[in-house]
Design an enzyme around this catalytic site. Structure first.
Site, short mmCIF file in Angstrom:
data_model
loop_
_atom_site.label_atom_id
_atom_site.label_comp_id
_atom_site.label_asym_id
_atom_site.label_seq_id
_atom_site.Cartn_x
_atom_site.Cartn_y
_atom_site.Cartn_z
N GLU A 34 0.82 -1.21 0.00
CA GLU A 34 0.00 0.00 0.00
C GLU A 34 0.86 1.27 0.00
O GLU A 34 0.37 2.36 0.31
CB GLU A 34 -0.97 -0.04 1.19
CG GLU A 34 -1.95 -1.20 1.06
CD GLU A 34 -3.02 -1.24 2.13
OE1 GLU A 34 -4.21 -1.22 1.77
OE2 GLU A 34 -2.69 -1.30 3.32
N TYR A 61 -12.88 18.53 19.03
CA TYR A 61 -11.57 17.95 18.72
C TYR A 61 -11.56 17.27 17.37
O TYR A 61 -10.55 17.29 16.66
CB TYR A 61 -11.10 17.02 19.85
CG TYR A 61 -10.67 17.86 21.01
CD1 TYR A 61 -9.39 18.39 21.05
CD2 TYR A 61 -11.56 18.20 22.02
CE1 TYR A 61 -8.99 19.23 22.08
CE2 TYR A 61 -11.18 19.03 23.06
CZ TYR A 61 -9.89 19.54 23.08
OH TYR A 61 -9.50 20.38 24.09
#
Ligand SMILES: [Zn+2]
Length: 212
Positions: A74, A120
């Site tokens: 990947e 957040y």
């Protein structure tokens, strides 16, 4: 940070994720860009649970394998993220359960599949676009990441998992943890309904805490 310290930190943080259930078996991969532009990346078929600092794959600035074990298949999606994000120095790719569950849901909003549930999430990630399913390692994944990475530090691969960048290894892991926790909250809340931050609240956060 020198290469030895980067290798050691990558191994330690990977092990911590393995212990906490973010990555099982040989799932996922991690990379870091060094000051000279070269890369350290986890080898193919390696596990977050037993990485060895000296065996990590090393790639030159162009992404060619130069030493260590054979890199993950990947690797191209990591390189696509780096070439579009000069401030990105580390990437974590997970098959973590909550984000992978989210990636399998029908009718995801391809532009942003996770709502602004908490400040957040907005401050660290903002929006989470989705790349349609292609087999792991397929060139089309990195081509799609090329289109999205300038604007996004995190991208979800459909029926697969997230790719998450950060300015440092520490920040990339923090972003990945924040993202996994947000997916978890979202899926827990789905049957019950939820409120999100509104557009004005999101804009205020983006102004006050600009993302990398
Ligand atoms: Zn994967």
């Amino acid at each position: 940070m020198n290469e030895g310290a980067v290798r050691a930190e990558l191994v330690d943080r990977a092990y911590s994720m393995f212990e906490r259930g973010y990555s099982s078996g040989g799932a996922g991969n991690i990379s870091a860009r060094l000051e000279d532009g070269s890369f350290i990346i986890t080898p193919t078929n390696s596990s977050f649970g037993d990485l060895e600092a000296d065996s990590l794959s090393k790639l030159d600035a162009k992404g060619n394998w130069v030493s260590g074990d054979k890199p993950t298949k990947e690797v191209a999606m990591h390189l696509a993220m780096y070439r579009n994000r000069p401030t990105c120095h580390a990437i974590v790719h997970l098959h973590s359960p909550w984000l992978t569950a989210l990636s399998c849901m029908p009718n995801l909003d391809r532009e942003n599949c996770l709502p602004p549930l908490t400040p957040y999430y907005v401050m660290k990630i903002g929006r989470l676009p989705v790349v349609e399913y292609f087999p792991p390692g397929d060139d089309r994944i990195s081509q799609e990441i090329d289109k999205l990475a300038k604007k996004h530090n995190s991208i979800l691969l459909a029926n697969h998992g997230p790719v998450v960048g950060g300015e440092t290894l520490r920040q990339a892991f923090f972003n990945a943890e924040e993202l996994e926790d947000t997916a978890r909250l979202y899926l827990i809340l789905l049957p019950h309904g939820f409120t999100t931050l509104n557009e004005v609240q999101v804009q205020e956060l983006e102004k006050r805490y600009p993302r990398m």
